[in-house]
Design an enzyme around this catalytic site. Structure first.
Site, mmCIF file in Angstrom:
data_model
loop_
_atom_site.group_PDB
_atom_site.id
_atom_site.type_symbol
_atom_site.label_atom_id
_atom_site.label_comp_id
_atom_site.label_asym_id
_atom_site.label_seq_id
_atom_site.Cartn_x
_atom_site.Cartn_y
_atom_site.Cartn_z
ATOM 1 N N THR A 110 0.817 -1.221 0.000
ATOM 2 C CA THR A 110 0.000 0.000 0.000
ATOM 3 C C THR A 110 0.845 1.264 0.000
ATOM 4 O OG1 THR A 110 -0.164 -0.320 2.349
ATOM 5 C CG2 THR A 110 -2.107 -0.809 1.054
ATOM 6 N N CYS B 2 -3.394 -0.848 11.793
ATOM 7 C CA CYS B 2 -3.355 -1.450 13.122
ATOM 8 C C CYS B 2 -2.006 -2.098 13.394
ATOM 9 C CB CYS B 2 -4.440 -2.499 13.255
ATOM 10 S SG CYS B 2 -6.063 -1.821 12.992
ATOM 11 N N ASP C 2 4.342 -2.046 11.680
ATOM 12 C CA ASP C 2 5.735 -2.355 11.975
ATOM 13 C C ASP C 2 6.399 -1.098 12.554
ATOM 14 O OD1 ASP C 2 8.357 -3.165 11.974
ATOM 15 O OD2 ASP C 2 8.253 -4.120 9.991
ATOM 16 N N GLU D 274 -2.909 -8.993 16.800
ATOM 17 C CA GLU D 274 -1.881 -8.269 17.549
ATOM 18 C C GLU D 274 -2.466 -7.708 18.831
ATOM 19 O OE1 GLU D 274 1.559 -9.077 16.211
ATOM 20 O OE2 GLU D 274 1.507 -7.308 17.499
#
EC number: 2.1.1.33
Lengths: 572, 338
Positions: B183, B202, B205, B309
């Site tokens: 993206t 969300c 990294d 996560e």
């Protein structure tokens, strides 16, 4: 002739000043020459010998003394300004008080022994001029510098400012007001810099930005965010480490990051809104096939639209002042596309593969498969009036990388028809083209060091650097009177008949000037490098577009499997 | 070193077994352990991706067969088939797809796409969605034909009878899908201007090292691109467990440096501004959504608790930092102001 090899003219720039002064700026290696377009005479050369020898001296001093900040792989900044030298000296003096810096410096010195510091001046990569022709902006490749010159009516170049950018520059343009330089770099970022660096801003900023506060750095990770054994250990080590001052110095002059692509920026032009005079847009092209249309400064973060459709990297953008609503773009397919850029719609497109094939087969040189693909390396366009049936048309001149020929196209703006016009064969690869709007002349600089069709094989016979001059004429073509060009042949001194004006005079004089010794920048002939390399070392600088091509499917697959193989052990 | 080859072998065996089993009818949920991939992918490399040249060339019909326009069932002239709806929610870096699956029932008539760069993770998500779709079809209202396709997002799923052909409301999980893309490079290839109402980032990294900061998914440069695809009034949702990154996110959306982060720390700058410059940068396109508004926003709840996560951070007792940014209207041109 057994002349030593000379650097070709990699960039051309035509300048018209008020008072009917027409100049040509030519970049040859690290030099910029100014030539009078009326009599073909050479007016000045930058840097001149005095400046040059002073630089050589300072370079030697630098080589012996101060360490370099740059990573080892890159060449040092060869001619730091006085100011920067002072800074560096300060830096090294300061550093003796800090333990970390002493060790850093020792590392730097060790590095120096391995590296042979070559006294190479940085090569000029772009030259542009303001509309009034009084200011010239040039960028150099190796030291990432933007230099602004004053150009007086006698053709003398006076250096006004030097600004070293963080990354190598790929494209440069001036805002419509002519007061701001827009510079796009290898990392896809575009910066705006005032043409005239504001003095108070530079002095207001601390001269040694980060060094005075070696504050303890806190790692941004914590035990809550990293979990694996290795990462936790790394974090523990980081916490034990004392904070060190950031060594990287941001530029001290006024500059603003106005937009950025996550890709290599390939070209940048400023577009004028045809319906609103006070509005301008910034059009940027990248390696990932995008052309982005953003508002002009100070609102460059507002993206108006994208012009999409290229299937390979976009290599060149071009606009014509008389028909500002159209954007001409060329890419690596190779193709030519014409956009109504404010709407983001492509109004005409043409694949140039067939034309490229024809150019290759017509050029009468061997050594290239007809299936070879080359990218569009240069687009120039001008509004042509008076051709019989079409009314106003845009004449588009296209050169391909490492091809000894030019292909021209006509775009009819009302019917939105783009058609191939003619091809012109020359005796060496085309490097740059300029069109002179007033006289209709076309100047084409040729690569005298590589053999035709090749970007790495040296020529069998060393030629002098050359600019081929084409004069305009109206000629019968397809039973209609049409605009075209006719080339001046320096060998015979003639070309045939001319109907519009006479250009042989200027062509022969220019030719003479360029043969003389004082324009030359001597270099070694490029030696053939690795057999699988695309470019010689010089070719890498002169060409280099093929490096933008994405790797083939096969390579991608390999990478995919590699990724798979190193899957994280976590979760087992 | 016996690790990798064994692993690949097991993975292949598993895939074969899955495929064989699926021909029997109901698709089983994929097992995550066969789809592990390292958590990082380099956003600057080329990755051998396929992507549409422009949003109008994007064929969404294979992703949402239930939303293909009935008036346009035949492919014509190489143009992608028209859809009854446009994608309005994008989850950038969707990972294993927890967010999408939890959001799906909240917005049953809105198309959502997960975008992920890692191949293994992406195939897990697509398999998971297909399995869930087929399970739902088998349980409450049995469909005449199961969907035998698996793991090939490019194949034409829409040749199958779409569940929506009879009723107006498509079945559950028909509105979510995932695709592999980068993206950071190709967002404008998928979405028209102002197409999205929600964009989720969300647990991105964190790229801890300063010289990797350019690889962060939030930057002044990219925020301008998000502003292009998100409509005025639409929101970008961010969540992270790294406090420093949370500060970074706020700094880059609001144009203000937050405490602890010093100006010019590592040569960073925001678009449009060094420091007290009067001209505004990209931050003029965004405003922070207030804490109160977040309380009532179901998306925030889902983002905190339903993402993989998010669950992992809760397990490890970590903190979660949420910030949501609403897209303002484009500012007037300077010549419109005066």
């Amino acid at each position: 002739m057994t002349t030593p090899a000379c650097h070709p003219f990699q960039k051309l720039c035509c300048i018209s000043q008020s008072g009917d002064i027409h100049l040509l700026l030519v970049a040859t290696g690290p030099h910029i020459l100014s030539l009078d377009l009326k009599n073909g005479g050479i007016l000045s050369r930058w840097p001149n010998d005095a400046v040059q020898s002073a630089e050589r001296r300072s370079l030697e001093e630098l080589g012996n003394g101060i360490m370099d900040d740059d990573p080892p792989a890159k060449r040092r900044k060869p001619n730091l300004s006085k100011r920067q030298q002072d800074e560096q000296e300060d830096e090294s003096r300061d550093s003796s008080t800090s333990v970390e810096f002493v060790s850093e410096r020792a590392k730097g010195q060790r590095r120096k022994k391995k590296e042979t510091v070559k006294a190479v001046l940085p090569n000029v990569s772009h030259i542009i001029a303001t509309l009034d022709g009084l200011r010239v902006v040039a960028t150099t490749a190796e030291d990432k510098c933007i230099r602004v010159f004053e150009l007086d009516s006698s053709g003398q170049l006076t250096l006004l400012s030097e600004r070293y950018m963080p990354k190598r520059l790929c494209a440069i343009a001036l805002s419509k007001s002519q007061s701001t330089i827009l510079a796009g770099d290898k990392f896809g970022d575009v910066y705006a810099l005032p043409l005239q660096p504001s003095l108070e801003k530079a002095t207001a900023l601390p001269s040694k930005p980060q060094l005075q506060k070696p504050k303890p750095t806190k790692p941004s990770a914590s035990e809550l965010t990293v979990h694996t054994k290795g990462n936790l250990e790394a974090l523990r080590q980081q916490k034990l480490q004392k904070g060190s001052a950031s060594k990287k110095t941001a530029p001290t002059f006024e500059h603003r990051l106005i937009l950025g692509h996550v890709s290599l920026l390939t070209d940048l032009v400023v577009g004028a809104d045809p319906s609103n005079d006070s509005r301008e847009y910034i059009l940027t092209a990248d390696r990932d096939e995008h052309i982005r249309v953003s508002r002009g400064i100070p609102q460059a973060h507002v993206i108006n639209n994208y012009c999409l459709g290229h299937t390979e990297f976009v290599s060149k953008l071009c606009t014509v002042p008389e028909l500002p609503q159209f954007l001409i773009s060329g890419g690596g397919e190779p193709s030519l596309r014409i956009y109504d850029w404010l709407r983001g719609t492509c109004v005409a497109a043409a694949s140039l593969e067939e034309d490229l094939k024809r150019l290759i087969s017509n050029s009468a040189f061997n050594g290239l498969k007809s299936s070879s693909i080359r990218a569009v390396s240069c687009i120039q366009a001008m509004n042509v009036r008076g051709a019989d049936d079409l009314g106003d048309v845009i004449m588009i001149v296209v050169a391909f990388e490492g091809i000894p020929g030019i292909s021209t196209y006509l775009f009819h703006p009302e019917k939105c028809i783009l058609k191939q016009d003619r091809q012109y064969i020359v005796d060496a690869n085309v490097l740059d083209i300029v069109l002179l709007k007033e006289s209709g002349l076309m100047l084409v600089s040729l690569d005298n060091v590589h053999s035709p069709l090749s970007t790495k094989e040296p020529t069998s016979h060393a030629l002098a650097p050359a600019i081929r001059v084409f004069g305009p004429r109206l000629e019968q073509f397809d039973g209609k009177r049409q605009f075209g060009w006719v080339g001046y042949d320096p060998a015979t001194g003639g070309h045939g008949t001319i109907q519009i004006g006479s250009f042989e005079d200027i062509a022969s004089k220019l030719n003479e000037t360029l043969q003389s010794n004082d324009v030359r920048h001597e270099i070694e002939l490029p030696s053939a490098t690795k057999p699988d390399a695309l470019y010689s070392t010089l070719g890498e600088f002169l060409y280099g577009l093929e490096n933008l091509r994405k790797k083939s499917q096969g390579d991608g697959q390999e990478q995919e499997t590699e990724e798979l193989a190193v899957t994280h052990p976590e979760g087992r | 070193m016996t690790g990798p080859p064994n692993k690949r072998q097991r993975r292949e065996d598993y895939q074969k077994a899955q495929q064989a089993a699926n021909h029997g009818g109901q698709i089983e949920l994929p097992q995550k352990r066969f789809y592990r991939q390292r958590a990082h992918a380099n956003p600057f490399s080329d990755h051998n991706l396929t992507y549409p040249t422009s949003p109008s060339q994007m064929d969404w019909s294979t992703h949402y067969p239930a939303f293909v326009s009935l008036a346009d069932q035949d492919m014509k002239g190489g143009q992608p088939r028209r859809m009854t709806k446009q994608v309005e929610i994008a989850d950038v870096g969707c990972g294993f797809g927890g967010l999408l699956i939890a959001l799906s029932p909240l917005f049953p008539d809105t198309l959502m796409i997960g975008m992920e760069l890692r191949t293994q993770v992406l195939s897990y998500v697509t398999n998971r969605i297909l399995a869930l779709r087929s399970q739902h079809q088998h349980q409450p209202q049995p469909q005449p034909q199961p969907q035998p396709q698996i793991r090939q997002p490019s194949t034409d799923l829409s040749s199958l009878p779409s569940p929506s052909s009879s009723s107006s409301s498509p079945g559950p999980l028909q509105n979510i899908s995932a695709l592999r893309t980068n993206t950071m490079k190709h967002l404008p290839n998928y979405f028209h201007r102002h197409q999205l109402s929600h964009l989720f980032l969300c647990f991105p990294d964190p790229h801890f090292k300063a010289r990797k900061h350019k690889a962060r998914i939030i930057s002044a440069q990219l925020n301008a691109e998000y502003a292009f695809v998100v409509r005025p009034g639409g929101c970008v949702y961010t969540i992270t467990d790294v406090e420093e990154l949370a500060g970074w996110i706020v700094a880059h959306f609001s144009g203000r440096k937050v405490d602890g982060e010093e100006e010019g720390d590592d040569g960073e700058e925001t678009v449009g501004g060094n420091g007290a410059d009067k001209t505004k940068g990209v931050e003029e396109l965004w405003e922070r959504v207030s804490e109160q508004d977040l309380q009532s926003d179901a998306c925030v709840q889902v983002m905190r608790d339903e993402t993989e996560e998010g669950k992992k951070v809760s397990r490890n007792g970590g903190r979660k930092f949420v910030s949501v940014w609403r897209r303002r209207e484009d500012p007037p041109w300077p010549d419109e102001v005066c």
